[in-house]
Scaffold this motif. Structure first.
Motif, PDB file in Angstrom:
ATOM      1  N   MET A   4      23.774  91.595 -22.917  1.00  0.00           N
ATOM      2  CA  MET A   4      22.508  91.580 -21.788  1.00  0.00           C
ATOM      3  C   MET A   4      22.015  90.195 -21.723  1.00  0.00           C
ATOM      4  SD  MET A   4      22.369  94.323 -20.028  1.00  0.00           S
ATOM      5  CE  MET A   4      20.698  93.575 -19.160  1.00  0.00           C
ATOM      6  N   ILE A   5      21.909  89.452 -22.809  1.00  0.00           N
ATOM      7  CA  ILE A   5      21.195  88.231 -22.764  1.00  0.00           C
ATOM      8  C   ILE A   5      22.204  87.317 -21.968  1.00  0.00           C
ATOM      9  CG2 ILE A   5      20.792  86.049 -24.059  1.00  0.00           C
ATOM     10  CD1 ILE A   5      19.657  88.014 -26.440  1.00  0.00           C
ATOM     11  N   VAL A   6      23.655  87.344 -22.290  1.00  0.00           N
ATOM     12  CA  VAL A   6      24.423  86.583 -21.301  1.00  0.00           C
ATOM     13  C   VAL A   6      24.480  87.072 -19.905  1.00  0.00           C
ATOM     14  CG1 VAL A   6      26.846  86.286 -21.058  1.00  0.00           C
ATOM     15  CG2 VAL A   6      25.993  86.237 -23.260  1.00  0.00           C
ATOM     16  N   SER A   7      24.335  88.487 -19.802  1.00  0.00           N
ATOM     17  CA  SER A   7      24.492  88.840 -18.199  1.00  0.00           C
ATOM     18  C   SER A   7      23.022  88.395 -17.446  1.00  0.00           C
ATOM     19  CB  SER A   7      24.097  90.336 -18.292  1.00  0.00           C
ATOM     20  OG  SER A   7      23.978  90.933 -17.014  1.00  0.00           O
ATOM     21  N   SER A   8      22.064  88.454 -18.059  1.00  0.00           N
ATOM     22  CA  SER A   8      20.585  87.821 -17.541  1.00  0.00           C
ATOM     23  C   SER A   8      20.739  86.211 -17.376  1.00  0.00           C
ATOM     24  CB  SER A   8      19.407  88.423 -18.399  1.00  0.00           C
ATOM     25  OG  SER A   8      19.533  89.791 -18.463  1.00  0.00           O
ATOM     26  N   VAL A   9      21.104  85.749 -18.405  1.00  0.00           N
ATOM     27  CA  VAL A   9      21.379  84.427 -18.323  1.00  0.00           C
ATOM     28  C   VAL A   9      22.130  83.835 -17.047  1.00  0.00           C
ATOM     29  CG1 VAL A   9      21.935  82.016 -19.262  1.00  0.00           C
ATOM     30  CG2 VAL A   9      20.781  83.810 -20.698  1.00  0.00           C
ATOM     31  N   GLY A  10      23.230  84.469 -17.021  1.00  0.00           N
ATOM     32  CA  GLY A  10      24.292  84.146 -15.912  1.00  0.00           C
ATOM     33  C   GLY A  10      23.842  84.547 -14.726  1.00  0.00           C
ATOM     34  N   ILE A  11      23.258  85.652 -14.189  1.00  0.00           N
ATOM     35  CA  ILE A  11      22.764  85.983 -12.962  1.00  0.00           C
ATOM     36  C   ILE A  11      21.487  85.075 -12.610  1.00  0.00           C
ATOM     37  CG2 ILE A  11      21.212  87.829 -13.564  1.00  0.00           C
ATOM     38  CD1 ILE A  11      23.338  87.677 -10.573  1.00  0.00           C
ATOM     39  N   LEU A 209      28.892  85.075 -10.586  1.00  0.00           N
ATOM     40  CA  LEU A 209      27.483  85.548 -11.382  1.00  0.00           C
ATOM     41  C   LEU A 209      27.251  86.965 -11.259  1.00  0.00           C
ATOM     42  CD1 LEU A 209      25.287  82.462 -10.004  1.00  0.00           C
ATOM     43  CD2 LEU A 209      26.398  82.553 -11.947  1.00  0.00           C
ATOM     44  N   SER A 210      27.307  87.651 -10.076  1.00  0.00           N
ATOM     45  CA  SER A 210      27.047  89.018 -10.159  1.00  0.00           C
ATOM     46  C   SER A 210      28.221  89.786 -10.789  1.00  0.00           C
ATOM     47  CB  SER A 210      27.135  89.433  -8.554  1.00  0.00           C
ATOM     48  OG  SER A 210      26.056  89.127  -7.805  1.00  0.00           O
ATOM     49  N   GLY A 211      29.397  89.558 -10.662  1.00  0.00           N
ATOM     50  CA  GLY A 211      30.559  90.126 -11.207  1.00  0.00           C
ATOM     51  C   GLY A 211      30.328  90.004 -12.906  1.00  0.00           C
ATOM     52  N   LEU A 212      29.996  89.168 -13.215  1.00  0.00           N
ATOM     53  CA  LEU A 212      29.910  88.925 -14.696  1.00  0.00           C
ATOM     54  C   LEU A 212      28.747  89.818 -15.196  1.00  0.00           C
ATOM     55  CD1 LEU A 212      30.375  87.448 -17.367  1.00  0.00           C
ATOM     56  CD2 LEU A 212      28.597  85.629 -16.615  1.00  0.00           C
ATOM     57  N   ALA A 213      27.530  89.396 -14.190  1.00  0.00           N
ATOM     58  CA  ALA A 213      26.352  90.085 -14.952  1.00  0.00           C
ATOM     59  C   ALA A 213      26.431  91.746 -14.968  1.00  0.00           C
ATOM     60  CB  ALA A 213      25.120  89.743 -14.192  1.00  0.00           C
ATOM     61  N   ASN A 214      26.935  92.225 -13.869  1.00  0.00           N
ATOM     62  CA  ASN A 214      27.043  93.484 -13.543  1.00  0.00           C
ATOM     63  C   ASN A 214      28.352  94.375 -14.575  1.00  0.00           C
ATOM     64  OD1 ASN A 214      25.270  94.856 -11.358  1.00  0.00           O
ATOM     65  ND2 ASN A 214      26.372  92.882 -10.653  1.00  0.00           N
ATOM     66  N   SER A 215      29.144  93.591 -14.744  1.00  0.00           N
ATOM     67  CA  SER A 215      30.212  93.931 -15.955  1.00  0.00           C
ATOM     68  C   SER A 215      29.743  93.977 -17.357  1.00  0.00           C
ATOM     69  CB  SER A 215      31.629  93.044 -15.758  1.00  0.00           C
ATOM     70  OG  SER A 215      32.278  93.236 -14.514  1.00  0.00           O
TER      71      SER A 215
END
Length: 290
Positions: A4-11, A209-215
Motif C-alpha cells: 500500500m505504501i508503494v501504491s500510494s507513493v506511485g499514484i 501509475l493507476s495500473g500499478l496503484a490499483n493492482s
C-alpha cells in the motif's frame, strides 16, 4: 503495508502528470487514461494466468462487476467534484474514505480495528484538515456532495474487494475502465483529438501509475483490514503537493506542509508499530495474523 505504501507513493505522482497535460480536458484525459489502464491490466492478467486469463476474467462474477461499477462511479464523481468545488473541499471530502470504510467493514465484514489503527486514522484526518484549512470555502453544494459520493463509492469498492479476496479482482479494473471509456465517448464524441504529448501523459497516468496503484491495492486487500487499506491511501494526498513543489516549483502553503507531515507521520508510526509487534510475535514463536 509495503504494497500500500508503494501504491500510494506511485499514484501520488498523478497530480504532477496532470499538471504536464496541456490541452486535454477531464473527459479526454479519462478516455485515454482508461484505455491504458484496460490494456495494462489485460496484459498483467495474460502474464499471470496465460490461457486461463479469460476464464479468470469471467470468474469475477457479480462481485467483480459491482466492484468495477463502484470504482468507475468514484472516478466519475471525483471529476464532478473537483470541477465544481475547490480542490481543498474535494480533498476534505475524500479524507472521509477510511472512516466510511471502517463503518462499512464493521457492518458487512465484522472487522474490528485495533486501537493503534483508530488513533492513526484520527491523526491522519487532522492532518488532512490542516492541509486544506486555508482553502476550504463554501464551494458548490453539488461539488461537495460529489466529493462525499466519491468517498462512499470508493469505500464500497474496498469492501467488495476485501470481502471477495479469494476471487481474482484485477478484471474489475477493466470493468471500471470500460465503463468510463463508454461514458467519455458519449460526452466527447467527435472531440477526442488531443496532442500526442497529452496522450502519452494520459497513458503514463492510466497504464503505469493507476495500473500499478490499483493492482497493488488489490494484492494488499488480501492481507489488510479494509480501513487500513484506505488509511494508507492518505499518503497520496500528503505526497502529491511535494512532487509538484520539487519538480515544477509549485510552492505549497505552510498548512499543506504541516498537514502532510502529520499524515505521513501517523501512517509511518502505524506501520512501525505493526513491524515491532510482528517482530515480537516472531520471537515468541507466534505467527503474525493476516
Amino acid at each position: 503495508m509495503g504494497l500500500m505504501i508503494v501504491s500510494s507513493v506511485g499514484i501520488s505522482f498523478g497530480g504532477l502528470v496532470i499538471r504536464a497535460i496541456e490541452t486535454a480536458d477531464v473527459w479526454q484525459i479519462n478516455f485515454y487514461r482508461s484505455i491504458a489502464l484496460v490494456v495494462v491490466v489485460a496484459l498483467i492478467m495474460s502474464l499471470r494466468h496465460g490461457r486461463a486469463a479469460m476464464t479468470r476474467t469471467r470468474g469475477i462474477g457479480r462481485p467483480g462487476l459491482l466492484a468495477g461499477v463502484m470504482l468507475a462511479g468514484a472516478g466519475i464523481c471525483f471529476l464532478q467534484s473537483i470541477t465544481n468545488t475547490t480542490v481543498a473541499n474535494t480533498l476534505f471530502m475524500l479524507s472521509a474514505i477510511p472512516f466510511f470504510t471502517a463503518a462499512l467493514a464493521r457492518v458487512f465484514l465484522g472487522e474490528r480495528l485495533m486501537r493503534t489503527t483508530v488513533m492513526a486514522m484520527c491523526a491522519a484526518a487532522v492532518g488532512i484538515v490542516v492541509m486544506v484549512s486555508g482553502g476550504i470555502g463554501a464551494g458548490s453544494l453539488y461539488g461537495n456532495m460529489m466529493g462525499l459520493l466519491t468517498a462512499f463509492c470508493f469505500s464500497c469498492y474496498t469492501i467488495i474487494v476485501r470481502h471477495h479476496r479469494g476471487i481474482e479482482m484485477l478484471p474489475a479494473l477493466m470493468v471500471s475502465g470500460c465503463a468510463i471509456i463508454v461514458i467519455s465517448l458519449v460526452l466527447r464524441w467527435g472531440d477526442l483529438a488531443i496532442p500526442l504529448g497529452d496522450i502519452l501523459y494520459c497513458f503514463l497516468l492510466g497504464g503505469i501509475l493507476s495500473g500499478l496503484a490499483n493492482s497493488l491495492f488489490i494484492a494488499a486487500s488480501k492481507h489488510l483490514a479494509a480501513a487500513e487499506l484506505t488509511l494508507f491511501m492518505l499518503l497520496e494526498f500528503a505526497l502529491g503537493p511535494v512532487w509538484v513543489w520539487l519538480f515544477i516549483a509549485e510552492t505549497p502553503t505552510r498548512a499543506t506542509i504541516a498537514g502532510g507531515a502529520i499524515v505521513i507521520g501517523s501512517v509511518a508510526i502505524r506501520a512501525g508499530l505493526e513491524l515491532t509487534s510482528n517482530r515480537k510475535r516472531r520471537k515468541a514463536g507466534i505467527q503474525p495474523p493476516l
